[in-house]
Design an enzyme around this catalytic site. Structure first.
Site, PDB file in Angstrom:
ATOM      1  N   LYS A  36      51.902  -4.156 133.917  1.00  5.68           N
ATOM      2  CA  LYS A  36      50.305  -4.017 134.647  1.00  5.68           C
ATOM      3  C   LYS A  36      49.201  -5.073 134.608  1.00  5.68           C
ATOM      4  O   LYS A  36      48.515  -5.784 134.920  1.00  5.68           O
ATOM      5  CB  LYS A  36      50.161  -2.701 134.041  1.00  5.68           C
ATOM      6  CG  LYS A  36      49.285  -1.980 134.714  1.00  5.68           C
ATOM      7  CD  LYS A  36      48.669  -0.595 134.314  1.00  5.68           C
ATOM      8  CE  LYS A  36      49.680   0.327 134.594  1.00  5.68           C
ATOM      9  NZ  LYS A  36      49.744   1.811 134.380  1.00  5.68           N
ATOM     10  N   ARG A 126      45.358   3.014 129.860  1.00  9.85           N
ATOM     11  CA  ARG A 126      47.306   3.152 130.595  1.00  9.85           C
ATOM     12  C   ARG A 126      48.020   2.391 130.107  1.00  9.85           C
ATOM     13  O   ARG A 126      47.564   1.723 128.815  1.00  9.85           O
ATOM     14  CB  ARG A 126      46.952   2.439 132.468  1.00  9.85           C
ATOM     15  CG  ARG A 126      45.979   3.084 132.698  1.00  9.85           C
ATOM     16  CD  ARG A 126      46.077   2.943 133.984  1.00  9.85           C
ATOM     17  NE  ARG A 126      44.912   3.606 134.922  1.00  9.85           N
ATOM     18  CZ  ARG A 126      45.205   4.524 136.526  1.00  9.85           C
ATOM     19  NH1 ARG A 126      46.598   4.564 136.074  1.00  9.85           N
ATOM     20  NH2 ARG A 126      44.585   4.758 136.880  1.00  9.85           N
ATOM     21  N   GLY A 135      54.925   6.557 135.295  1.00  7.69           N
ATOM     22  CA  GLY A 135      55.356   8.446 135.446  1.00  7.69           C
ATOM     23  C   GLY A 135      55.670   7.654 133.602  1.00  7.69           C
ATOM     24  O   GLY A 135      55.294   9.060 133.452  1.00  7.69           O
ATOM     25  N   MET A 137      55.178   6.939 130.755  1.00  9.95           N
ATOM     26  CA  MET A 137      54.150   6.466 129.681  1.00  9.95           C
ATOM     27  C   MET A 137      53.224   7.559 130.231  1.00  9.95           C
ATOM     28  O   MET A 137      52.411   7.866 131.305  1.00  9.95           O
ATOM     29  CB  MET A 137      53.897   6.000 129.286  1.00  9.95           C
ATOM     30  CG  MET A 137      55.350   5.016 128.848  1.00  9.95           C
ATOM     31  SD  MET A 137      56.138   3.088 127.587  1.00  9.95           S
ATOM     32  CE  MET A 137      55.553   2.501 129.240  1.00  9.95           C
ATOM     33  N   ARG A 371      52.146  -4.844 141.733  1.00  8.08           N
ATOM     34  CA  ARG A 371      53.341  -4.722 141.674  1.00  8.08           C
ATOM     35  C   ARG A 371      55.009  -4.747 142.593  1.00  8.08           C
ATOM     36  O   ARG A 371      54.052  -4.323 143.401  1.00  8.08           O
ATOM     37  CB  ARG A 371      54.066  -3.624 140.382  1.00  8.08           C
ATOM     38  CG  ARG A 371      54.449  -2.210 140.890  1.00  8.08           C
ATOM     39  CD  ARG A 371      54.013  -1.228 139.665  1.00  8.08           C
ATOM     40  NE  ARG A 371      54.390   0.040 140.781  1.00  8.08           N
ATOM     41  CZ  ARG A 371      53.669   1.666 139.908  1.00  8.08           C
ATOM     42  NH1 ARG A 371      54.296   1.009 138.696  1.00  8.08           N
ATOM     43  NH2 ARG A 371      54.103   2.220 139.926  1.00  8.08           N
ATOM     44  N   HIS A 492      56.157  11.314 143.400  1.00  7.54           N
ATOM     45  CA  HIS A 492      56.439  11.423 141.796  1.00  7.54           C
ATOM     46  C   HIS A 492      57.496  11.482 142.386  1.00  7.54           C
ATOM     47  O   HIS A 492      59.009  10.385 142.144  1.00  7.54           O
ATOM     48  CB  HIS A 492      56.140  11.861 140.587  1.00  7.54           C
ATOM     49  CG  HIS A 492      57.292  11.515 139.511  1.00  7.54           C
ATOM     50  ND1 HIS A 492      58.633  13.123 139.172  1.00  7.54           N
ATOM     51  CD2 HIS A 492      58.010  11.262 138.673  1.00  7.54           C
ATOM     52  CE1 HIS A 492      59.116  12.903 138.793  1.00  7.54           C
ATOM     53  NE2 HIS A 492      58.945  11.392 137.783  1.00  7.54           N
ATOM     54  N   SER A 802      94.986 -10.270 134.236  1.00 11.48           N
ATOM     55  CA  SER A 802      93.765  -9.619 135.019  1.00 11.48           C
ATOM     56  C   SER A 802      93.881  -8.958 133.611  1.00 11.48           C
ATOM     57  O   SER A 802      94.875  -8.008 133.099  1.00 11.48           O
ATOM     58  CB  SER A 802      94.592  -8.908 135.916  1.00 11.48           C
ATOM     59  OG  SER A 802      93.660  -7.674 136.907  1.00 11.48           O
ATOM     60  N   CYS A 869      90.429  -6.338 136.525  1.00 14.28           N
ATOM     61  CA  CYS A 869      90.584  -4.863 137.303  1.00 14.28           C
ATOM     62  C   CYS A 869      89.964  -3.538 137.114  1.00 14.28           C
ATOM     63  O   CYS A 869      90.648  -2.461 137.451  1.00 14.28           O
ATOM     64  CB  CYS A 869      92.140  -4.877 137.807  1.00 14.28           C
ATOM     65  SG  CYS A 869      93.215  -5.279 137.060  1.00 14.28           S
ATOM     66  N   TYR A 889      88.499 -13.912 139.484  1.00 14.83           N
ATOM     67  CA  TYR A 889      87.071 -12.851 140.326  1.00 14.83           C
ATOM     68  C   TYR A 889      87.161 -11.714 139.686  1.00 14.83           C
ATOM     69  O   TYR A 889      87.626 -11.501 138.433  1.00 14.83           O
ATOM     70  CB  TYR A 889      88.603 -12.509 141.688  1.00 14.83           C
ATOM     71  CG  TYR A 889      90.427 -11.904 141.266  1.00 14.83           C
ATOM     72  CD1 TYR A 889      90.059 -11.148 140.892  1.00 14.83           C
ATOM     73  CD2 TYR A 889      91.170 -13.036 140.839  1.00 14.83           C
ATOM     74  CE1 TYR A 889      91.557  -9.840 140.685  1.00 14.83           C
ATOM     75  CE2 TYR A 889      92.550 -13.200 139.994  1.00 14.83           C
ATOM     76  CZ  TYR A 889      92.446 -11.293 139.921  1.00 14.83           C
ATOM     77  OH  TYR A 889      93.733 -10.708 139.828  1.00 14.83           O
TER      78      TYR A 889
END
Length: 915
Positions: A36, A126, A135, A137, A371, A492, A802, A869, A889
């Site tokens: 912020k 804030r 929301g 804090m 933001r 919210h 693997s 895997c 992979y």
């Protein structure tokens, strides 16, 4: 701009007299100023109208924690009041210095002792961490008002008493809640008492005298609940508020939020002190939240809502249902056009959808925050495809901007038009977050948590509330959808739903909730806890009972376009865990390049097959055992033919039998009797055999390669089924990789590999015309720590590795995955471990074993194929770490493939950029 350890405050704003930009920060200082604070500074640097102020850095939060002898990551216990904690003098001195500077820039004075003609400076206080935590804090508005400056404030605003007294009311209840630990409900009772006197429902209808009475009631409530007075010293208000915001970094909801979203490594929160501007003065004033594009659908259309004569907290709290942003162009046309221009400027600058808070004070527009907006996965794909077409971002940037963990939202079920037409909707609310939820009603967060424990038996949960608040976060996490009376598309409930890929219908006036009685009415029809409803966050429709949902498809469109882009840049393969032809087909739809894990034991659990498996295990003579093995081989062979036909020339990696034999055996008396009859054996013999096979610690027992070594006919049967299926399949070329599980020595691998090679040679050579059809390799799983330690030796005869990360995690930690849930929750709550290691890979321990296995294996075979895997193969953070380990992979369930593909591509791009 580098941080100065001796400096804790950073100014933002433009001097109205000289026009000089006095801002000391920028967008790149999020770690220091929080998101912020950094963005407020950046907007000032861009010339956007921002009320001036200053940010107290996250390093001040660290110093505050040290000064008061508690760690920033430890949850504060009970109703902590800030009076026991103190700000270090260095921070106090700097805040006083910057308040003086702010007074000069704003041409207003902060405090109670002022002279006629002075203008009163009020500020908001804030929070703002480096990672957005909406929301979670604390915030305090209108700070600086007290009994002694009320009349001067009224004079500043042309005698508008109601506005000033209402601002004072708001300050006292926010301060009492956030700083002094008085439950918000106590203040709400004071407000409701006044409303009931005249039978009114809206705060805006309260008279001046009623508001004055509420102020006195609020003060008395604080006195009764705390034994203290609401502070009239405005400096005391300031310093207590700063302490409260610092402490809110460690409140329960903030810690829970960071845990859910895997936010780690931050110092704490910054504190933003900003000149108040007022959207609640009169009808020329309003507050709102807007997005540069639609965060639910991604449509390139300005989106948002606002409330006239309201402050920002009123918009996002859901207490009042706001107006659509389009109406702003009618009520405030000049401000609306300015807001649109600012929206375009910020989006072009940040190259992402912008979430913006604004206030209009007497027809003057001010920006309070911007933001990157949180959006649904479908919206993200639409937005980034559009931005590609607009030449706003590159292909690589489009991939890097996607939150891979959100992509499973695209796999949500939906209601077809035909299904909707069959049912009469109960009501319609705002379509606040897409998707469909069918579930049982819960009216509180606690109910939702309890009901979710029965989800496997009784289905999903829908949290039904008048409006949600950050206190509901734990229950919202356990629910699949939210349905609220109040609140708009930026409430919210809507924000949490979009961020977490859940369904939300908000702002439904036909819903009346009685939380005390745990009942509600929807358009006059009564519902109680546990009743089933269906909500569609895509249409805003709500239905009685359970509607039939349809399976999603994610081919083509924006998804297909992004996935075509990621293929260009991804360097690590993504395979599927698939045991059936339907799994394999779904995996190919999602872009799998092969099968990285076929669990052969899953082919035996069907009723008929498991009986033959039991016959094989419990047979008392070779003839009966061989008969059962022959049948099992035919089952496996047909299943393998189906897989090879679907996968064509893609690799299919088959793991030989892994679980201990007792997992296949019956435990119920009637099942044991059925098996005895089938084998024509005495039931006591069967019971004794079952008892013999039961293991004290089956995770470490007679399973994996140990089965194939002690019962070589199992390995022989499976190998014959694999190679015969490969020969008989329709595929022109079959690439099959046979994986030996639970290896911990080269001797074990050699024993099993010799059996497989011998059978391969016999079957393949017997069909000379098809001898070139089957390409096979034999490798092993690295899932014991010893295998990782001896990976170089094992690699000398293994064609591939693997990593079985599930078992490797169990053995490295000494945790049983089935039993760890009994204590892992406590470990995570006490931050003895950051995450559940069975969900997110433990990089420090298990990850180092994987790195070692890769390095040792490739020291012998530089081109050694190494895959993974386990469950971690479809988790974003784990995939990105595995990419850095050099894996060939990862393999995961079909529905996690999109996540793995994007996560792997992102790491490929980042690695290339570093080079």
């Amino acid at each position: 701009m580098s941080s100065n350890p001796s400096k804790f405050c950073y100014f933002f704003g433009i001097d109205p007299k000289s026009g000089q930009n006095l801002t000391e920060g920028n967008r790149n200082m999020k770690d220091l100023l929080g998101g912020k604070g950094a963005n407020l500074s950046e907007m000032c640097n861009l010339g956007v109208p921002v009320p001036p102020g200053f940010t107290i850095s996250t390093e001040a939060n660290v110093l505050f924690n040290k000064h008061n002898n508690y760690a920033s990551n430890i949850e504060l216990e009970g109703e902590t009041k800030v009076t026991k904690d103190q700000l270090p003098q260095q921070i106090i001195d700097e805040v006083n210095q910057y308040l003086t500077k702010l007074e000069q820039v704003a041409a207003k004075k902060f405090g109670s002792l002022q002279q006629e003609g002075d203008r009163v400076l009020l500020v908001s206080v804030r929070s703002g961490a480096a990672a957005s935590m909406p929301g979670m804090m604390d915030t305090i508005l209108n700070l600086g008002l007290c009994d002694d400056n009320l009349q001067l404030m009224i004079s500043n605003f042309g005698g508008n008493e109601r506005f000033v007294w209402d601002s004072y009311r708001n300050l006292i209840q926010m301060f009492g809640d956030v700083v002094m630990g008085v439950k918000y409900e106590k203040f709400e009772e004071n407000i409701q008492k006044q409303k009931k006197k005249r039978g009114i429902s809206l705060d805006i209808d309260l008279t001046l005298e009623e508001i004055k009475e509420i102020v006195q009631d609020h003060k008395e409530t604080i006195r009764e609940m705390t034994g203290e007075e609401f502070p009239q010293d405005t400096r005391q208000q300031m310093f207590k508020a700063i302490i409260a915001v610092f402490q809110s970094w460690s409140n329960k909801r903030a810690i829970h939020y960071r845990r859910i979203h895997n936010i780690r490594g931050l110092k704490g929160t910054a504190v933003n002190i900003q000149t108040m501007v007022f959207g609640n003065i009169d009808k020329r004033s309003c507050s709102g939240v807007s997005f540069s594009r639609n965060p639910s659908t991604g449509e390139n259309k300005f989106y948002g809502e606002y409330l006239t004569q309201a402050q920002g907290e009123d918009v996002v709290s859901g207490v009042r249902t706001p107006e659509k942003i389009e109406n702003l162009s009618i009520e405030f046309p000049q401000c609306y056009n300015e807001l649109i221009n600012i929206s375009h400027k910020l989006e072009k600058h940040y190259k992402d959808i912008q979430d913006m808070e604004f206030t209009i004070e007497m027809n003057q527009l001010y920006m309070l925050q911007c933001r990157n907006g949180k959006k649904s996965a479908a919206a993200a794909l639409q937005i980034y495809c559009d931005m590609l077409d607009e030449n706003l971002i590159t292909e690589q940037e489009s991939i890097l901007k996607i939150d891979a963990s959100q992509l499973d939202q695209l796999l949500h079920k939906y209601l077809t038009d035909e299904e909707i037409q069959k049912h009469e909707p109960l009501a319609r609310g705002l379509a606040a977050s897409p998707g469909v939820a069918v579930g049982r009603i819960a009216f509180t967060s606690e109910q939702a948590i309890e009901m979710a424990k029965e989800r496997k038996i009784r289905g999903d949960v829908i949290l039904v509330r008048t409006e949600t608040s950050p206190e509901d976060l734990a229950g919202m996490q356990m629910s699949q959808g939210f349905f609220t009376t109040n609140g708009g598309i930026t409430s919210h409930a809507a924000v949490v739903a979009r961020q977490n890929g859940k369904c939300c219908v908000s702002g439904c006036s036909a819903l009346i909730v009685n939380e005390h009685e745990k009942t509600c009415t929807i358009n006059g029809i009564d519902f109680k806890e546990g009743d089933i409803i269906t909500i569609s966050g895509s249409t805003g429709l709500v239905f009685n009972g359970a509607l039939k949902m349809s399976e999603p498809t994610v081919t083509g469109g924006n998804f297909g376009r992004i996935m075509e882009i990621e293929k260009k840049y991804r360097t690590m393969g993504v395979y599927a865990n698939a045991d059936t032809t339907s799994d394999a087909k779904r995996a190919l739809e999602f872009g799998a390049e092969g099968i990285g894990l076929c669990r052969t034991e899953h082919m035996f659990f069907e009723k008929t097959r498991i009986m033959d498996m039991r016959r094989m295990i419990c047979a008392t003579c070779d003839e009966k055992r061989q008969d059962a093995i022959t049948k099992l081989k035919q089952y496996q062979k047909q299943d393998f033919i189906g897989l090879f036909n679907v996968m064509g020339d893609r690799k299919v990696t088959i793991r030989l039998l892994d679980p201990p034999l007792h997992e296949f055996l019956p435990h119920e008396e009637h099942e044991i009797e059925e098996l005895a009859n089938l084998l024509n054996e005495d039931i006591h013999i069967i019971k004794r055999r079952i008892e013999e096979l039961t293991e004290k610690n089956p995770m470490l027992g007679h399973r994996g390669c140990r089965l194939g070594i002690t019962l070589p006919k199992i390995t022989q049967m499976q190998a014959e089924a694999i190679f015969e299926a490969a020969i008989e399949s329709e595929s022109e070329i079959v690439h099959v990789e046979i994986m030996i599980p639970l290896i911990s020595s080269i001797q074990e691998l050699r024993h099993q590999k010799e059996i497989i090679d011998r059978i391969a040679q016999r079957i393949i050579s017997s069909s000379s015309s098809l001898s070139n059809k089957v390409k096979y390799r034999v490798g092993c799983m690295i899932e014991t720590p010893r295998a990782a330690l001896l990976a170089d030796e094992i690699a000398s005869i293994s064609d591939f590795f693997s990593v079985g990360s599930n078992d490797l995690t169990q053995m490295t930690f000494g945790f049983s995955r089935d039993d760890a849930e009994k204590f892992l929750k406590d470990y995570i709550e006490m931050e003895l471990t950051q995450n559940d290691p069975f969900q997110i890979l433990d990089n420090e321990g298990v990850g180092q074993l994987i790195k070692m296995a890769v390095q040792k294996g490739r020291s012998v075979k530089p081109e050694l194929t190494v895959g993974l895997c386990g469950e971690h193969g479809g988790e974003m953070n784990s995939v990105q770490f595995l990419h850095t380990c050099g894996l060939t992979y990862v393999s995961c369930s079909p529905f996690r493939i999109p996540i793995a593909r994007i996560a792997a591509c992102q790491q490929s791009i980042l690695s290339a950029q570093k080079k």
